[in-house]
Design an enzyme around this catalytic site. Structure first.
Site, PDB file in Angstrom:
ATOM      1  N   GLU A 202      77.700  43.614   1.042  1.00  0.00           N
ATOM      2  CA  GLU A 202      77.108  44.212   2.241  1.00  0.00           C
ATOM      3  C   GLU A 202      76.504  45.575   1.961  1.00  0.00           C
ATOM      4  OE1 GLU A 202      80.039  42.654   2.178  1.00  0.00           O
ATOM      5  OE2 GLU A 202      79.850  41.045   3.655  1.00  0.00           O
TER       6      GLU A 202
ATOM      7  N   HIS B  29      87.566  39.636  12.957  1.00  0.00           N
ATOM      8  CA  HIS B  29      86.277  38.998  13.261  1.00  0.00           C
ATOM      9  C   HIS B  29      85.850  39.155  14.720  1.00  0.00           C
ATOM     10  CE1 HIS B  29      86.721  36.880   9.420  1.00  0.00           C
ATOM     11  NE2 HIS B  29      85.551  36.345   9.582  1.00  0.00           N
TER      12      HIS B  29
HETATM   13  C1  LIG Z   1      83.157  41.162   3.871  1.00  0.00           C
HETATM   14  C2  LIG Z   1      82.890  39.809   4.402  1.00  0.00           C
HETATM   15  N1  LIG Z   1      81.631  39.347   4.411  1.00  0.00           N
HETATM   16  C3  LIG Z   1      81.366  38.104   4.875  1.00  0.00           C
HETATM   17  C4  LIG Z   1      82.358  37.309   5.349  1.00  0.00           C
HETATM   18  C5  LIG Z   1      82.052  35.896   5.865  1.00  0.00           C
HETATM   19  N2  LIG Z   1      82.571  34.928   4.932  1.00  0.00           N
HETATM   20  C6  LIG Z   1      83.783  34.394   5.101  1.00  0.00           C
HETATM   21  S1  LIG Z   1      84.224  33.432   3.850  1.00  0.00           S
HETATM   22  C7  LIG Z   1      82.785  33.680   3.036  1.00  0.00           C
HETATM   23  C8  LIG Z   1      82.568  33.046   1.712  1.00  0.00           C
HETATM   24  C9  LIG Z   1      83.567  33.507   0.711  1.00  0.00           C
HETATM   25  O1  LIG Z   1      83.486  32.749  -0.437  1.00  0.00           O
HETATM   26  P1  LIG Z   1      84.589  32.782  -1.548  1.00  0.00           P
HETATM   27  O2  LIG Z   1      85.039  34.176  -1.785  1.00  0.00           O
HETATM   28  O3  LIG Z   1      84.030  32.070  -2.709  1.00  0.00           O
HETATM   29  O4  LIG Z   1      85.808  31.987  -0.946  1.00  0.00           O
HETATM   30  P2  LIG Z   1      85.878  30.458  -0.499  1.00  0.00           P
HETATM   31  O5  LIG Z   1      85.536  30.427   0.941  1.00  0.00           O
HETATM   32  O6  LIG Z   1      84.941  29.681  -1.334  1.00  0.00           O
HETATM   33  O7  LIG Z   1      87.300  30.070  -0.705  1.00  0.00           O
HETATM   34  C10 LIG Z   1      81.962  34.500   3.775  1.00  0.00           C
HETATM   35  C11 LIG Z   1      80.588  34.877   3.407  1.00  0.00           C
HETATM   36  C12 LIG Z   1      83.662  37.840   5.362  1.00  0.00           C
HETATM   37  N3  LIG Z   1      84.693  37.153   5.864  1.00  0.00           N
HETATM   38  N4  LIG Z   1      83.899  39.078   4.873  1.00  0.00           N
END
Ligand SMILES: Cc1ncc(C[n+]2csc(CCOP(=O)(O)OP(=O)(O)O)c2C)c(N)n1
Ligand SMILES: [Mg+2]
Lengths: 331, 332
Positions: free
Chosen positions: B65, B134
């Site tokens: 971000e 959230h």
């Molecule tokens: C700081 C932040 N930015 C965006 C999000 C929205 N978001 C939630 S999960 C996710 C993807 C995360 O991917 P990863 O770390 O690979 O974990 P996975 O869901 O694949 O287990 C996003 C973009 C968030 N929760 N926190």
């Protein structure tokens, strides 16, 4: 060691049981979500069970666990009861976070489970802090920190890696690399897709592991954990896995093909281990059935517990914003 | 002359059409953010835009971000017109340094040399049981910062119309989309004209009390006004639309007519936008008031998951109507 010897040594039946607990628990969660018993976001771990089952074998009761929002499996295998997790998802007082947290925020002091964190990367700095406290207090225990491949792009990841190595903190970094951050594929979010290489640039031991094979995960985690414990320094595992289901219940999965998902499903860790155990003569169909029954019982009881749970009275809304004087969370 | 063509659409589609038209109108415009492309947008706003405009202009970013918001600031300074999407206001906290220390200050620190023509869109608000990381409404925090402009589209017309003037503005403009509004559905002119991004709007005229709301609480205030109408009280409802700079004039004129005000804010009460508005009314219309300004805000607690607790934490039509009755000195 022979395949059968490896399986027997690792207690393969136990690992199968653990993976099935997570799988079946979450399958029921999906039904309960459709029935609107569970609300909010629900992130499923289905497909990734070998990671939780294998790594938890290396994490002792005195150790600490820091997790993400995809944490039902971590919590369950850490020892948080299925009943209190289910009650949490029902939003009941009997839930492990009193219904305040929901699916993404499971917490349990009793098992040193320091939370489901829904800010991607948000748990990483916490984990090194917990480890720093142990180091300063002279306690020989480690902090296991789960996070996804997506977190590796965050500044918090890099700041944490640097501090962990600089201060030689006892942290086991467990990167659940399921190749996607929501809809963004690893190669579209990382310039260097070899995450172990990336971590090693911070001067810590790091390697990649087949995260679909529970025995490999278990062995890697045990080796990494002893590196952390005996060496008093951080270690990083890139656990290559795959999520079979959508990112959350809202995801239309426009970003990957059905064929790709099917390909990965053919590496499902649960049938793979079942077949290995059967080939080695360590389990038969009746044995599998027995495990399935015990898992089903556990989940039925968890659901019954959650169904009988109590909604917190609205008059208590503003509780737990501040701790009472003299209360100390340290254990 | 025939009546202009009307289209039926959702708030989400109105936002998407606004982005599409901006991309078509100005080749300096591009959209970037997490999952805006291949995924189709976390809330489906940008669905289909990657296919239509390609990867250069619909840019999926990593979870970074601070870097991509900062890159938006730099790109704006470098001659582009970026639209940066941050999934939710909670995640913009990871980019707060860039928003506060760069976007809001560079124009001033440079003695007026470097304007920042940037738009940042983000989702805000609660009501979907997604708990304490959230669900918050942090508009009030960001509205504290000179150098930023803040918009809160609460209607289809504003969802469709606010982006173009925001992009035309030479300053950083933050647009807050309340998560509870994406499925709002209604009719709009197929080719709607521009909306202004300076004024609050009276969305329901009334004479006895002014209900001041923005974003997700506008519909709460309207529901409260309906409830009050049933009891014979005519409440005026103002949709702030612009959270910084505030349109004092519309507020003060209304309060000078109704002599009573209730401010409805999904942010926490302490240090809230509601506090700011209340203070302005007190400072500039004190002698017009027949009762103290009332505030209905979110309870001062991180948002709990359990439904009954979340609902109790949020402004509700009943609590707004009760506050209006308090201002009117009506019991019950
Ligand atoms: C700081 C932040 N930015 C965006 C999000 C929205 N978001 C939630 S999960 C996710 C993807 C995360 O991917 P990863 O770390 O690979 O974990 P996975 O869901 O694949 O287990 C996003 C973009 C968030 N929760 N926190
Ligand atoms: Mg991932």
């Amino acid at each position: 060691m022979s395949a059968a010897g490896r399986l027997a040594e690792a207690d393969g039946r136990h690992l199968l049981h653990q993976m099935l607990r997570v799988r079946r628990f979450e399958e029921r969660c999906v039904e309960l979500y459709s029935a609107t018993k569970i609300r909010g976001f629900l992130h499923l771990y289905i497909g990734e069970e070998a990671v939780a089952a294998g790594t938890m074998e290396a994490i002792g009761p005195k150790d600490t666990v820091v997790s993400t929002y995809r944490e039902h499996g971590h919590a369950l295998l850490r020892g948080v009861s299925a009943a209190s997790i289910m009650a949490e998802m029902y939003g009941r007082v009997e839930g492990c976070s009193r219904g305040r947290g929901g699916s993404m925020h499971l917490f349990d002091a009793g098992t040193r489970f320091y939370g489901g964190n829904a800010i991607v990367g948000g748990g990483l700095p916490l984990a090194i802090g917990l480890a720093l406290a142990d180091k300063l207090r002279g306690l020989n225990r480690l902090t296991a920190c789960f996070f996804g491949d997506g977190a590796v792009a965050e500044g918090e990841f890099h700041e944490t890696m640097n501090l962990a190595a600089l201060w030689q903190l006892p942290v086991l970094f467990l990167c659940e690399n399921n190749l996607y951050a929501m809809g963004t594929e690893l190669a579209r979010h990382e310039s260097q897709t070899d995450l172990a290489l990336k971590a090693s640039s911070y001067q810590m031991t790091a390697w990649s592991v087949d995260g679909m094979d529970v025995l490999s995960v278990r062995e890697a985690a045990r080796r990494a954990a002893s590196e952390v414990r005996d060496g008093g320094r951080p270690c990083f595992l890139d656990l290559r896995t795959y999520r079979f289901r959508a990112h959350s219940m809202y995801d239309p999965e426009l970003y990957r093909s059905k064929a790709e998902v099917e390909r990965w499903r053919s590496h499902d860790p649960i049938p793979a281990l079942t077949a290995q155990l059967q080939d080695a003569g360590l389990i038969d169909d009746a044995g599998v059935q027995q495990i399935e029954r015990s898992v089903a019982d556990e989940i039925d009881q968890a659901i019954a517990f959650a169904e009988a749970g109590t909604p917190e009275p609205v008059a208590d809304l503003e509780r737990f914003v501040y701790a009472d004087a003299g209360k100390d969370a340290a254990r | 002359m025939s009546a202009p063509a009307r289209v039926r659409l959702t708030y989400r589609e109105a936002l998407r059409e606004a982005i599409r038209q901006a991309l078509i109108a100005d080749e300096r415009v591009f959209l970037m953010g997490e999952d805006v492309g291949a995924y189709g947008g976390c809330f489906g706003v940008s669905k289909g835009l990657l296919e239509e405009f390609g990867e250069q202009r619909i840019r999926d970013t990593p979870l970074s971000e601070s870097a991509f918001v900062g890159a938006g600031i730099g790109a704006a300074m470098g001659g582009m017109r970026p639209i940066v999407e941050v999934m939710t206001v909670n995640f913009c906290l990871l980019a707060l340094d860039q928003i506060m220390n760069n976007a809001a200050t560079i124009m001033h620190m440079s003695g007026g040399q470097f304007p920042i023509p940037l738009v940042i869109r983000m989702t805000t608000g609660a009501g979907r049981q997604v708990a304490a990381q959230h669900s918050h409404s942090l508009e009030g925090w960001l509205a504290h910062i000179p150098g930023l402009k803040l918009l809160a589209p609460a209607s289809l017309a504003d969802a469709r119309g606010m982006l173009a003037p925001a992009l035309a503005d030479p300053n950083p403009v933050l647009i807050f989309e309340h998560g509870g509004l994406y499925n709002l559905e209604g009719e709009l002119d197929a080719d709607p004209g521009a909306v202004d991004i300076e004024h609050a709007a009276i969305v329901r005229p009334g004479v006895e009390v002014t209900l001041i709301a923005y974003g997700g609480t506008v519909r709460v205030a309207i529901a409260a006004a309906e409830e009050l109408a049933g009891a014979g009280v005519q409440a005026e409802v103002i949709d702030l639309r612009v959270l910084r700079p505030l349109d004092d004039r519309t507020l003060l004129e209304s309060v000078s007519r109704t002599h009573r005000a209730v401010v409805v804010d999904e942010g926490w009460r302490s240090g809230s936008l509601a506090a700011e508005i209340s203070a302005r009314i007190m400072e500039r219309a004190f002698f017009e008031l027949d009762a103290p300004v009332q505030r209905v805000c979110s309870a001062e607690v991180p948002m709990p998951y359990a439904r009954q607790l979340e609902q109790a934490a949020l402004p509700q039509p009943e609590t707004v109507a009760a506050a209006a009755r308090r201002a009117l000195g009506i019991d019950g």
